[in-house]
Design an enzyme around this catalytic site. Structure first.
Site, PDB file in Angstrom:
ATOM      1  NE  ARG A  49      24.344  35.288  25.482  1.00  0.00           N
ATOM      2  CZ  ARG A  49      23.292  34.892  26.175  1.00  0.00           C
ATOM      3  NH1 ARG A  49      22.090  35.133  25.719  1.00  0.00           N
ATOM      4  NH2 ARG A  49      23.438  34.270  27.310  1.00  0.00           N
TER       5      ARG A  49
ATOM      6  N   PRO B   3      19.714  44.574  28.396  1.00  0.00           N
ATOM      7  CG  PRO B   3      21.742  45.562  27.886  1.00  0.00           C
ATOM      8  CD  PRO B   3      20.944  44.335  27.657  1.00  0.00           C
ATOM      9  CD  GLU B   4      13.617  44.919  29.006  1.00  0.00           C
ATOM     10  OE1 GLU B   4      12.586  45.576  29.206  1.00  0.00           O
ATOM     11  OE2 GLU B   4      13.685  43.705  29.214  1.00  0.00           O
TER      12      GLU B   4
END
Length: 268
Positions: free
Chosen positions: A107, A2-3
């Site tokens: 993660r 996600p940016e």
DNA sequence: AGATCGGCCTGGACGC
DNA sequence: TGCGTCCAGGCCGATC
């Protein structure tokens, strides 16, 4: 990964589902990147904003919940039409007045922190975050100066979030390709900086319209994928012909990050 | 003080 | 099939 466009897409769906609600209870698995999450319990949620890749939710009593999705973080709501059920990767759950919201993160690179509003001392990148690229704070001349302020190669410098907020590996490759800037360049002139300034804004705005780029893990609050992956011309496209000149795009490693660029269009 | 590098974490892709 | 190895990636802290 996600940016800015992905985080903004999440924010747009998240805000109407949490603003004005009270957080009744919080459960969180212990992990280093969760800080004082329990302090959210009992607080009412105010406005949900975004700065760069960070989500910022105003809480009662002068507090603020800071969330970073890391690589694989997502917020999902139980009992909705998307059929979401918590799985083994839910790391935190927020019981609201009217819903249960899960923070899922395979993660564990995501961050959740409750802090005094605006106190980002424990969040160095947020504390030193550059201007919002789609706001008037992002000025081409100041961006040129910011680029000139470091001798780092331009791409790793962008990824520090200091010249501009919210650009990660995908949109850095895309914007540099669009502006014909070599990712390894240590000097970017004023004129070239202005082109890059415009390219960053275009690339991000287009990706927001498509609700972000999904490869695998990125999901919006409603569980849907973004539609931008099919429009990438540089990131992950090594070996394919450059859409501008036909030269095969080349993969390099810069600052430890995979980087794809055109050896002809983006020559130094 | 600025730049650089390794660690964090896990699933999936790949090679043998 | 099953095992081992490598890779992806943002951010942070330690070190140069």
């Amino acid at each position: 990964m996600p940016e800015l466009p992905e985080v903004e897409s999440v924010r747009r769906q998240l805000a109407p589902r949490v603003e004005g609600r009270r957080i009744v209870a919080v459960t969180a698995t212990p992990q280093a990147r969760f800080v004082a999450v329990d302090a959210a319990a009992g607080r009412r949620v105010g406005a949900v904003r975004r700065r760069g890749k960070y989500l910022l939710a105003e809480l009662d009593d002068g507090l603020e919940l800071v969330a970073h999705l890391g690589m694989t973080g997502s917020f999902r709501f139980r009992g909705g039409s998307d059929g979401w059920q918590p799985d083994a990767y839910v790391r935190a759950s927020f019981t609201l007045d009217d819903a249960v919201m899960d923070f899922r993160d395979v993660r564990r690179f995501g961050t959740l922190a409750v802090v005094p509003a605006g106190d980002y001392r424990g969040l160095a990148t947020l504390a030193a975050l550059g201007p919002e690229p789609l706001s008037d704070d992002f000025d081409p001349d100041r961006f040129a100066l910011a680029l000139a302020a470091s001798r780092m190669p331009v791409k790793p410098w962008l990824l520090t979030q200091r010249p501009v907020a919210g650009v990660g590996n995908i949109y850095a490759d895309e914007a540099l390709w669009r502006a014909r800037v070599n990712p390894a360049a240590r000097r970017v002139g004023r004129a070239r900086a202005r082109v890059l300034w415009a390219a960053i804004r275009e690339v991000l705005a287009e990706a927001i319209e498509r609700e972000g780029t999904t490869f695998r893990d990125y999901r919006m609050v409603n569980g849907e994928s973004g539609r931008n992956a099919d429009f990438l011309v540089a990131y992950g496209q090594a070996g394919r012909p450059c859409p501008r000149c036909g030269t095969p795009l080349r993969r390099t490693v810069l600052g430890g990050r995979g980087t794809t660029s055109c050896p002809v269009c983006q020559r130094r």
